[in-house]
Design an enzyme around this catalytic site. Structure first.
Site, PDB file in Angstrom:
ATOM      1  N   GLY A 159      73.583 -19.009 -11.820  1.00  0.00           N
ATOM      2  CA  GLY A 159      72.370 -18.209 -11.907  1.00  0.00           C
ATOM      3  C   GLY A 159      72.158 -17.668 -13.303  1.00  0.00           C
ATOM      4  O   GLY A 159      71.049 -17.717 -13.852  1.00  0.00           O
ATOM      5  N   TYR A 160      73.221 -17.159 -13.904  1.00  0.00           N
ATOM      6  CA  TYR A 160      73.135 -16.613 -15.259  1.00  0.00           C
ATOM      7  C   TYR A 160      72.759 -17.712 -16.249  1.00  0.00           C
ATOM      8  O   TYR A 160      71.883 -17.532 -17.102  1.00  0.00           O
ATOM      9  CB  TYR A 160      74.477 -15.981 -15.632  1.00  0.00           C
ATOM     10  CG  TYR A 160      74.501 -15.328 -16.989  1.00  0.00           C
ATOM     11  CD1 TYR A 160      74.024 -14.033 -17.166  1.00  0.00           C
ATOM     12  CD2 TYR A 160      75.012 -15.998 -18.097  1.00  0.00           C
ATOM     13  CE1 TYR A 160      74.047 -13.425 -18.405  1.00  0.00           C
ATOM     14  CE2 TYR A 160      75.038 -15.402 -19.348  1.00  0.00           C
ATOM     15  CZ  TYR A 160      74.560 -14.115 -19.497  1.00  0.00           C
ATOM     16  OH  TYR A 160      74.583 -13.518 -20.738  1.00  0.00           O
ATOM     17  N   ALA A 161      73.425 -18.873 -16.148  1.00  0.00           N
ATOM     18  CA  ALA A 161      73.134 -19.975 -17.065  1.00  0.00           C
ATOM     19  C   ALA A 161      71.681 -20.422 -16.923  1.00  0.00           C
ATOM     20  O   ALA A 161      70.989 -20.679 -17.925  1.00  0.00           O
ATOM     21  CB  ALA A 161      74.086 -21.138 -16.799  1.00  0.00           C
ATOM     22  N   SER A 163      69.134 -18.643 -15.910  1.00  0.00           N
ATOM     23  CA  SER A 163      68.234 -17.613 -16.437  1.00  0.00           C
ATOM     24  C   SER A 163      68.207 -17.620 -17.952  1.00  0.00           C
ATOM     25  O   SER A 163      67.145 -17.492 -18.568  1.00  0.00           O
ATOM     26  CB  SER A 163      68.648 -16.232 -15.921  1.00  0.00           C
ATOM     27  OG  SER A 163      69.865 -15.780 -16.500  1.00  0.00           O
ATOM     28  N   LYS A 164      69.357 -17.794 -18.580  1.00  0.00           N
ATOM     29  CA  LYS A 164      69.406 -17.744 -20.040  1.00  0.00           C
ATOM     30  C   LYS A 164      68.870 -19.023 -20.671  1.00  0.00           C
ATOM     31  O   LYS A 164      68.307 -18.998 -21.771  1.00  0.00           O
ATOM     32  CB  LYS A 164      70.831 -17.457 -20.502  1.00  0.00           C
ATOM     33  CG  LYS A 164      71.317 -16.052 -20.150  1.00  0.00           C
ATOM     34  CD  LYS A 164      70.447 -14.970 -20.759  1.00  0.00           C
ATOM     35  CE  LYS A 164      70.984 -13.563 -20.507  1.00  0.00           C
ATOM     36  NZ  LYS A 164      70.152 -12.510 -21.140  1.00  0.00           N
TER      37      LYS A 164
END
Length: 255
Positions: A159-161, A163-164
């Protein structure tokens, strides 16, 4: 080029996620360069926070807000109040973010939704609403906090990857539309920094060693490493910088 190119006196900067870590240091760095600060985070004290004390000690104004960026209602309530009470915002630092770790096969909808709501949805909405006002004035600076995972995939943080990676594309998309209209849109991609987000990595001896072995600078970064970059991108010194993601990573991406 004199130091006046970096002078932010008379400017107002909205910094999200400013209560600690990189956001706190960026807010203080902008104040050191002369800007008044509007700060917002989900846990920012109404008065007396560390970042407020640091900013006001420099003789600059600090205005505090709380908002839950997982909630559209809370986000829009904050935007309305902040815009009503602060007619001009010259600089937006879209820094607020979160990370939730779990292998992709176990990465729940709840994890995914929370990370994307904070790291992507709220950042776009803030940029759109603030950018609309900047377009009317014909000037403004918008700076996103990206990540090394704007370029890489990472492990156990899908999820973080996602989003970034999306934020990196958003930086370019907004710059393509707004560069000719007096608005600079850029990003800063932190490397491995000693913050809450990397505590799990730093506490894992094997993982921490493998990270340090790759960093040419030979150390984890710290939050104050972001004062200079954010002031540069917020200043007239970066007038011809558009759609760029500045890596502040101790040389990681060059390795």
């Amino acid at each position: 080029m004199g130091t006046t190119q970096f002078d932010l006196s008379g400017k107002v900067a909205l910094v999200t996620g400013c209560s600690k870590g990189i956001g706190k240091s960026m807010a203080i760095g902008l104040a050191e360069a002369g800007a008044d600060i509007i700060g917002v985070s989900h846990s920012l004290a109404a008065s007396g926070s560390e970042v407020e004390v640091a900013v006001t000690t420099l003789g600059k104004k600090f205005t505090a807000y709380q908002a839950d960026f997982t909630s559209r209602e809370s986000l829009y309530d904050f935007i309305k109040k902040a815009f009503d009470e602060n007619p001009q915002i010259d600089i937006l630092v879209n820094n607020a973010g979160t990370i939730l770790r779990a292998p992709a096969a176990d990465h729940s909808d709840e994890y995914w939704d929370k990370v994307l709501n904070i790291n992507l949805d709220a950042q776009f909405i803030l940029a759109r609403e603030t950018g609309r006002r900047m377009l009317q004035r014909g000037s403004g600076k918008i700076i996103f906090t990206c990540s090394l995972l704007s370029f890489q995939g990472g492990v156990n943080v899908p999820g973080y990857a996602a989003s970034k990676g999306a934020i990196a594309s958003l930086v370019k998309a907004l710059a393509n539309e707004w560069a000719s209209k007096g608005i600079n849109v850029n990003g800063i991609a932190p490397g491995y920094i000693s913050t809450d987000n990397t505590e799990a990595l730093r506490n894992d001896p094997e993982r921490s060693k493998s990270i340090l072995d790759r960093i040419p600078a030979g150390r984890w970064g710290n939050a104050d490493d972001f004062k200079g970059p954010v002031v540069f991108l917020a200043s007239e010194a970066a007038a011809y910088v558009h759609g760029t993601i500045l890596t502040v990573d101790g040389g990681w991406m060059g390795r």
